[in-house]
Design a protein around this motif. Structure first.
Motif, PDB file in Angstrom:
ATOM      1  N   SER A 126     -18.437 -72.297 -37.367  1.00 58.36           N
ATOM      2  CA  SER A 126     -17.975 -72.964 -36.716  1.00 58.36           C
ATOM      3  C   SER A 126     -17.928 -74.256 -36.513  1.00 58.36           C
ATOM      4  O   SER A 126     -19.222 -74.706 -36.884  1.00 58.36           O
ATOM      5  CB  SER A 126     -18.263 -71.711 -34.878  1.00 58.36           C
ATOM      6  OG  SER A 126     -19.293 -72.737 -34.379  1.00 58.36           O
ATOM      7  N   GLU A 180     -18.582 -76.093 -34.068  1.00 54.01           N
ATOM      8  CA  GLU A 180     -19.149 -77.039 -33.700  1.00 54.01           C
ATOM      9  C   GLU A 180     -20.973 -76.378 -33.827  1.00 54.01           C
ATOM     10  O   GLU A 180     -22.042 -77.309 -33.310  1.00 54.01           O
ATOM     11  CB  GLU A 180     -19.752 -75.890 -31.934  1.00 54.01           C
ATOM     12  CG  GLU A 180     -20.454 -76.478 -30.998  1.00 54.01           C
ATOM     13  CD  GLU A 180     -20.084 -75.083 -30.000  1.00 54.01           C
ATOM     14  OE1 GLU A 180     -21.403 -74.532 -29.226  1.00 54.01           O
ATOM     15  OE2 GLU A 180     -19.373 -74.735 -29.860  1.00 54.01           O
ATOM     16  N   ASP A 181     -21.138 -75.549 -34.644  1.00 55.87           N
ATOM     17  CA  ASP A 181     -22.522 -75.378 -35.543  1.00 55.87           C
ATOM     18  C   ASP A 181     -22.912 -76.303 -36.246  1.00 55.87           C
ATOM     19  O   ASP A 181     -23.607 -76.732 -36.460  1.00 55.87           O
ATOM     20  CB  ASP A 181     -22.416 -73.175 -35.737  1.00 55.87           C
ATOM     21  CG  ASP A 181     -22.543 -72.361 -34.433  1.00 55.87           C
ATOM     22  OD1 ASP A 181     -22.553 -72.807 -33.161  1.00 55.87           O
ATOM     23  OD2 ASP A 181     -22.464 -71.628 -34.936  1.00 55.87           O
ATOM     24  N   LYS A 198     -23.525 -79.654 -34.989  1.00 50.93           N
ATOM     25  CA  LYS A 198     -25.079 -79.471 -34.579  1.00 50.93           C
ATOM     26  C   LYS A 198     -26.070 -79.554 -35.633  1.00 50.93           C
ATOM     27  O   LYS A 198     -27.199 -80.262 -35.583  1.00 50.93           O
ATOM     28  CB  LYS A 198     -25.509 -78.531 -33.610  1.00 50.93           C
ATOM     29  CG  LYS A 198     -24.806 -78.248 -32.585  1.00 50.93           C
ATOM     30  CD  LYS A 198     -24.863 -77.391 -31.441  1.00 50.93           C
ATOM     31  CE  LYS A 198     -23.968 -77.427 -30.141  1.00 50.93           C
ATOM     32  NZ  LYS A 198     -24.432 -75.946 -29.321  1.00 50.93           N
ATOM     33  N   SER A 220     -13.992 -81.782 -32.332  1.00 49.56           N
ATOM     34  CA  SER A 220     -15.054 -81.069 -31.999  1.00 49.56           C
ATOM     35  C   SER A 220     -16.776 -80.954 -32.534  1.00 49.56           C
ATOM     36  O   SER A 220     -17.985 -81.287 -31.806  1.00 49.56           O
ATOM     37  CB  SER A 220     -14.844 -79.065 -32.053  1.00 49.56           C
ATOM     38  OG  SER A 220     -15.714 -78.533 -32.219  1.00 49.56           O
ATOM     39  N   GLU A 280     -17.530 -84.025 -30.061  1.00 46.60           N
ATOM     40  CA  GLU A 280     -18.269 -83.391 -29.148  1.00 46.60           C
ATOM     41  C   GLU A 280     -19.632 -82.858 -28.684  1.00 46.60           C
ATOM     42  O   GLU A 280     -20.382 -82.712 -28.020  1.00 46.60           O
ATOM     43  CB  GLU A 280     -17.664 -82.302 -28.407  1.00 46.60           C
ATOM     44  CG  GLU A 280     -17.665 -81.500 -27.219  1.00 46.60           C
ATOM     45  CD  GLU A 280     -16.730 -80.981 -26.452  1.00 46.60           C
ATOM     46  OE1 GLU A 280     -16.934 -79.839 -25.344  1.00 46.60           O
ATOM     47  OE2 GLU A 280     -15.923 -79.953 -26.924  1.00 46.60           O
ATOM     48  N   HIS A 281     -19.593 -82.204 -30.443  1.00 43.33           N
ATOM     49  CA  HIS A 281     -20.851 -80.957 -30.305  1.00 43.33           C
ATOM     50  C   HIS A 281     -22.121 -82.112 -31.651  1.00 43.33           C
ATOM     51  O   HIS A 281     -23.679 -81.655 -31.320  1.00 43.33           O
ATOM     52  CB  HIS A 281     -20.513 -80.235 -30.943  1.00 43.33           C
ATOM     53  CG  HIS A 281     -19.754 -79.546 -30.572  1.00 43.33           C
ATOM     54  ND1 HIS A 281     -20.738 -78.881 -28.722  1.00 43.33           N
ATOM     55  CD2 HIS A 281     -18.640 -78.673 -29.926  1.00 43.33           C
ATOM     56  CE1 HIS A 281     -19.212 -78.097 -28.298  1.00 43.33           C
ATOM     57  NE2 HIS A 281     -18.077 -78.023 -28.863  1.00 43.33           N
TER      58      HIS A 281
END
Length: 332
Positions: free
Chosen positions: A89, A91-92, A95, A116, A119-120
């Motif tokens: 993803s 998000e992953d 990070k 995204s 955001e992450h």
């Protein structure tokens, strides 16, 4: 500069009028340092990830060279190198990259992807172009205008052509923020969405700029300080060549259109690449199909003394350098 530290730049509205002006002024300052050989390695020891899902000449080069001159190292990641959105993803991925890199550059399709990441990731993320917005291009554009016209406040920038693309969107919003008058001259079928126009009209209430969206070429061009255009077929739209020609050939930027401004010092801008002669595959195709020596702009205009397209391209590097240093560097 403290208000920039660790900030994302995902779309033009991420920064206020004062912040955009400060970035442009800072870019002008760094450009002067560059010309005089004064070091400004505000990012020594930093590492940047560059995720590019779309082709790029100026943006990739500008980020790479700007980072290097600031003392940072970059790692280029194209769409086949990583699993972004496929097996992992956004998000992953954000990070993971954020735990290793000091900043992330993203050039791709969906604005939601860069949002995204921002955001992450936990580190600054910079939008190097999406289908919706092209914020780093705006910094270079308004620096170029300032260099040639002394100021951009109160000036009129007229975009001629496909008004639905990211450049016209970004010009509308950036102009509204900065107090620059923006005209979009395009056929009705290719005008910016009502939602984009409405947003720009809301923002301009604070800056005093004006906005005009029209299909009338003479109305839109008259009084313009800057004429701006972009390719009629963006990346992935090459199959629409004939359709765009039918809609847009009256909107080609040629000398007659420039003369309609009624001003002696109008400059021409283009974010490039431009189809202005027959020295490219696309240029030859346009000539063979339509008999046009140039597509969205004629070679006469493109190579004219009032054309500032190559200075505009160079300013991508200087303004991106300012953005990187302000948001991720040690300049405080």
């Amino acid at each position: 500069m403290i208000q920039f530290h660790n900030r994302n730049f995902l779309k033009e509205r991420d920064f206020s009028k004062e912040q955009l002006e400060l970035l442009i002024d800072f870019a002008e300052h760094l450009k002067l340092k560059e010309k005089h050989g004064i070091p400004h390695r505000f990012m020594s020891g930093k590492h940047l990830a560059m995720i590019f899902e779309k082709q790029s000449t100026r943006t990739r080069s500008a980020f790479t060279v700007a980072a290097g001159k600031l003392g940072a190292q970059v790692e280029y990641l194209n769409k086949d190198d990583i699993q972004l959105g496929a097996k992992e993803s956004v998000e992953d991925t954000a990070k993971v990259l954020g735990s290793m890199f000091d900043g992330i550059v993203y050039r791709g399709f969906d604005q939601a992807t860069v949002e995204s990441l921002g955001e992450h990731a936990g580190v600054p993320v910079w939008n190097a172009l999406t289908n919706e917005w092209h914020p780093t291009q705006m910094l270079a554009d308004f620096l170029t205008i300032k260099e040639h016209l002394g100021d951009f406040h109160g000036k009129t920038v007229t975009f001629v052509g496909d008004g639905r693309n990211n450049i016209s969107h970004s010009l509308l919003i950036t102009g509204a923020i900065l107090g620059v008058n923006i005209n979009i001259v395009a056929p009705k079928a290719l005008q910016p969405s009502i939602s984009i126009q409405k947003l720009a009209c809301e923002i301009k209430e604070d800056s005093g700029s004006s906005i005009l969206v029209t299909e009338n070429i003479e109305e839109g061009v008259y009084g313009s300080d800057i004429i701006y255009t972009d390719v009629w077929c963006s990346m992935g739209e090459e199959d629409a060549l004939e359709e765009r020609y039918t809609l847009l050939h009256p909107y080609q930027v040629n000398q007659s259109l420039i003369d309609m401004t009624g001003k002696a010092h109008t400059i021409f801008l283009h974010c490039l690449p431009a189809i202005h002669d027959t020295k490219t595959d696309m240029g030859r195709t346009v000539f063979d199909k339509f008999g046009m020596d140039g597509y969205e702009v004629t070679d006469e205009v493109f190579r004219s003394p009032y054309s500032k397209v190559f200075q505009q391209a160079e300013n991508r590097m200087h303004t991106i350098k300012a953005l990187l240093a302000a948001t991720c560097g040690d300049v405080y």
